[in-house]
Design a protein around this motif. Structure first.
Motif, PDB file in Angstrom:
ATOM      1  N   HIS A 185      19.750 -51.134  32.868  1.00  0.00           N
ATOM      2  CA  HIS A 185      19.954 -49.912  33.627  1.00  0.00           C
ATOM      3  C   HIS A 185      20.321 -48.754  32.696  1.00  0.00           C
ATOM      4  O   HIS A 185      19.775 -47.659  32.777  1.00  0.00           O
ATOM      5  N   MET A 186      21.225 -49.035  31.797  1.00  0.00           N
ATOM      6  CA  MET A 186      21.694 -48.006  30.879  1.00  0.00           C
ATOM      7  C   MET A 186      20.543 -47.445  30.055  1.00  0.00           C
ATOM      8  O   MET A 186      20.373 -46.242  29.949  1.00  0.00           O
ATOM      9  N   TYR A 187      19.736 -48.321  29.514  1.00  0.00           N
ATOM     10  CA  TYR A 187      18.644 -47.876  28.664  1.00  0.00           C
ATOM     11  C   TYR A 187      17.648 -47.058  29.460  1.00  0.00           C
ATOM     12  O   TYR A 187      17.229 -45.990  29.055  1.00  0.00           O
ATOM     13  N   SER A 188      17.273 -47.586  30.621  1.00  0.00           N
ATOM     14  CA  SER A 188      16.268 -46.866  31.402  1.00  0.00           C
ATOM     15  C   SER A 188      16.819 -45.492  31.778  1.00  0.00           C
ATOM     16  O   SER A 188      16.106 -44.493  31.763  1.00  0.00           O
ATOM     17  N   THR A 241      30.658 -51.459  34.442  1.00  0.00           N
ATOM     18  CA  THR A 241      30.817 -52.702  35.191  1.00  0.00           C
ATOM     19  C   THR A 241      31.309 -53.874  34.388  1.00  0.00           C
ATOM     20  O   THR A 241      31.641 -54.904  34.939  1.00  0.00           O
ATOM     21  N   LEU A 242      31.362 -53.773  33.112  1.00  0.00           N
ATOM     22  CA  LEU A 242      31.253 -54.950  32.307  1.00  0.00           C
ATOM     23  C   LEU A 242      32.378 -55.513  31.542  1.00  0.00           C
ATOM     24  O   LEU A 242      32.266 -56.572  31.010  1.00  0.00           O
ATOM     25  N   ASN A 243      33.419 -54.787  31.371  1.00  0.00           N
ATOM     26  CA  ASN A 243      34.386 -55.251  30.396  1.00  0.00           C
ATOM     27  C   ASN A 243      35.565 -55.899  31.075  1.00  0.00           C
ATOM     28  O   ASN A 243      35.422 -56.452  32.152  1.00  0.00           O
ATOM     29  N   ALA A 244      36.688 -55.872  30.450  1.00  0.00           N
ATOM     30  CA  ALA A 244      37.872 -56.583  30.936  1.00  0.00           C
ATOM     31  C   ALA A 244      38.139 -56.381  32.430  1.00  0.00           C
ATOM     32  O   ALA A 244      38.290 -57.365  33.153  1.00  0.00           O
ATOM     33  N   PRO A 245      38.169 -55.150  32.938  1.00  0.00           N
ATOM     34  CA  PRO A 245      38.503 -54.968  34.354  1.00  0.00           C
ATOM     35  C   PRO A 245      37.515 -55.675  35.275  1.00  0.00           C
ATOM     36  O   PRO A 245      37.920 -56.335  36.229  1.00  0.00           O
ATOM     37  N   GLU A 265      31.597 -67.004  33.316  1.00  0.00           N
ATOM     38  CA  GLU A 265      31.118 -66.427  32.062  1.00  0.00           C
ATOM     39  C   GLU A 265      29.631 -66.107  32.148  1.00  0.00           C
ATOM     40  O   GLU A 265      29.192 -65.018  31.757  1.00  0.00           O
ATOM     41  N   GLU A 266      28.867 -67.062  32.672  1.00  0.00           N
ATOM     42  CA  GLU A 266      27.424 -66.835  32.814  1.00  0.00           C
ATOM     43  C   GLU A 266      27.173 -65.651  33.737  1.00  0.00           C
ATOM     44  O   GLU A 266      26.342 -64.788  33.449  1.00  0.00           O
ATOM     45  N   PHE A 267      27.925 -65.617  34.823  1.00  0.00           N
ATOM     46  CA  PHE A 267      27.729 -64.532  35.784  1.00  0.00           C
ATOM     47  C   PHE A 267      28.003 -63.177  35.145  1.00  0.00           C
ATOM     48  O   PHE A 267      27.205 -62.247  35.258  1.00  0.00           O
ATOM     49  N   ILE A 268      29.108 -63.069  34.452  1.00  0.00           N
ATOM     50  CA  ILE A 268      29.476 -61.775  33.866  1.00  0.00           C
ATOM     51  C   ILE A 268      28.440 -61.367  32.817  1.00  0.00           C
ATOM     52  O   ILE A 268      28.119 -60.185  32.675  1.00  0.00           O
ATOM     53  N   HIS A 269      27.865 -62.338  32.136  1.00  0.00           N
ATOM     54  CA  HIS A 269      26.841 -61.998  31.153  1.00  0.00           C
ATOM     55  C   HIS A 269      25.550 -61.532  31.811  1.00  0.00           C
ATOM     56  O   HIS A 269      24.888 -60.619  31.315  1.00  0.00           O
ATOM     57  N   GLU A 270      25.243 -62.135  32.941  1.00  0.00           N
ATOM     58  CA  GLU A 270      24.071 -61.664  33.688  1.00  0.00           C
ATOM     59  C   GLU A 270      24.274 -60.215  34.106  1.00  0.00           C
ATOM     60  O   GLU A 270      23.363 -59.393  34.026  1.00  0.00           O
ATOM     61  N   VAL A 271      25.490 -59.916  34.554  1.00  0.00           N
ATOM     62  CA  VAL A 271      25.781 -58.543  34.972  1.00  0.00           C
ATOM     63  C   VAL A 271      25.653 -57.593  33.790  1.00  0.00           C
ATOM     64  O   VAL A 271      25.062 -56.511  33.895  1.00  0.00           O
ATOM     65  N   ILE A 272      26.169 -58.010  32.659  1.00  0.00           N
ATOM     66  CA  ILE A 272      26.073 -57.169  31.459  1.00  0.00           C
ATOM     67  C   ILE A 272      24.611 -56.896  31.117  1.00  0.00           C
ATOM     68  O   ILE A 272      24.215 -55.750  30.887  1.00  0.00           O
ATOM     69  N   ASP A 273      23.807 -57.935  31.133  1.00  0.00           N
ATOM     70  CA  ASP A 273      22.393 -57.771  30.805  1.00  0.00           C
ATOM     71  C   ASP A 273      21.727 -56.785  31.749  1.00  0.00           C
ATOM     72  O   ASP A 273      21.011 -55.877  31.324  1.00  0.00           O
TER      73      ASP A 273
END
Lengths: 202, 202
Positions: free
Chosen positions: A191-194, A91-95, A178-186
């Motif tokens: 999710h990834m870890y779990s 979900t997280l990178n350039a695209p 920027e804040e939004f995309i960082h929230e998504v990354i977090d």
DNA sequence: CATAAGTGTCTACCAAGTAGACACTCAATG
DNA sequence: CATTGAGTGTCTACTTGGTAGACACTTATG
């Protein structure tokens, strides 16, 4: 290649864009069904005859508006791309950031999801488009070859992302892109870890 | 009265409006001085020749934009009006609300005050216009014929109101028009009472 | 110094946009 | 039930706003 055609149609496109813009504003003002062709041309300062040069009726204008925006969304993503962050965090990178910035740039349009009597098909075809982008334009990689139903996983990820987008729009873009995309990354990291350590606990 | 002239110039006005709109967006994007005529016509999807049909240069476009918006602000207020709330609280009723809603409706333009390299003259002529409206279009009444320097009082009230407006715009219109106008009413009531009961303690 | 990018002006051309009339549907109204 | 009004979709003939492209000129950049 000559640019006669492109520049000739520049005028036509311009007019179409202004008619679409007028439709957006009028839907917000009085709801889709209450909008008339006359309202549209008055608002955009065109003659009523001009409308029928470009569109047979209001429905076609609405369809053109919806399609052009959703196609623009797809096109904004760019070419197939292998996520820089490994694993299921596609979900997280350039695209994805392209999606976010496209929506923000065209927030005037996407705000239409906040209205009840709004552009026909928007509420169904907007999420479908997000899914389509995930299916066609994202390449998912597994870590350590963990087996997973990739179709389900793409749906899960796409609709999860859509939910966040929807909320962001509905709240009136209170946080920056920027804040939004960082929230998504977090969120996706969690999710990834779990997923990685505990397994698919859903 | 025939509307040949009005409707003929509808086309011209439309073009001018689009050029002005393009200028607003480009100032926000890259600052006033960096904006070129070519940028403007590209952004608005017109031919460069078309620009010069309507304006001799960028400066004239900027001037037209500023003047038209500030004249619109003046015109939005309507005719002279005796405040419904008695006394020195002239900020609050229909005319003031007209100002607020005009600014909100045209927030795209008024947001330009948030930029440094912005529309020439905006930072000085916007507050001047508020003052002018207070001087020319508002009728102030004294309560119990308390003597007061009316010219000073109008300035004081106008610039006080301007300060609140400025803050509202700068904060990105976080409160609604209605909330904002009520905040102004509350503030002015306080002012009225303190003035009435304690005297001008400033 | 040369190359590039922008400016302001002008000319000739044409298609986008306009006015206005027509027959039609559909609601609301007395 | 007839009437009025508002909106729709279509068509015709006209005009003018917008276009392409060339020109000489000024700045800025490397």
């Amino acid at each position: 290649m000559n640019n006669e055609q492109t520049t000739t149609s520049q005028r036509q496109n311009r007019t179409k864009i202004h008619l679409k813009q007028a439709l957006i504003e009028l839907i917000k003002e009085k709801g889709y069904h209450a909008v008339t062709v006359k309202n549209i041309v008055d608002h955009a300062a065109y003659n009523r005859s001009t409308f029928y040069i470009h569109y047979p009726d209001k429905i076609e204008l609405a369809e053109d508006l919806l399609v052009s925006m959703l196609q623009g969304l797809e096109a904004s993503v760019g070419k197939p791309h292998v996520p820089g962050h490994k694993v299921y965090t596609a979900t997280l990178n350039a695209p994805s950031f392209n999606i976010v910035s496209y929506i923000y740039k065209n927030r005037n349009f996407f705000e239409l999801i906040n209205y009840d009597d709004t552009l026909p098909g928007l509420h169904t075809r907007f999420p479908q488009t997000i899914l389509k982008i995930y299916q066609e334009q994202f390449i998912f990689e597994t870590i350590n070859n963990i087996p997973v139903n990739m179709d389900y996983f793409k749906r899960y990820t796409a609709y999860g992302f859509y939910g966040l987008l929807h909320n962001w729009i509905q709240d009136g873009f209170k946080v920056t892109q920027e804040e939004f995309i960082h929230e998504v990354i977090d969120l996706t990291k969690t999710h990834m870890y779990s997923f990685k350590y505990i397994g698919d606990h859903q």
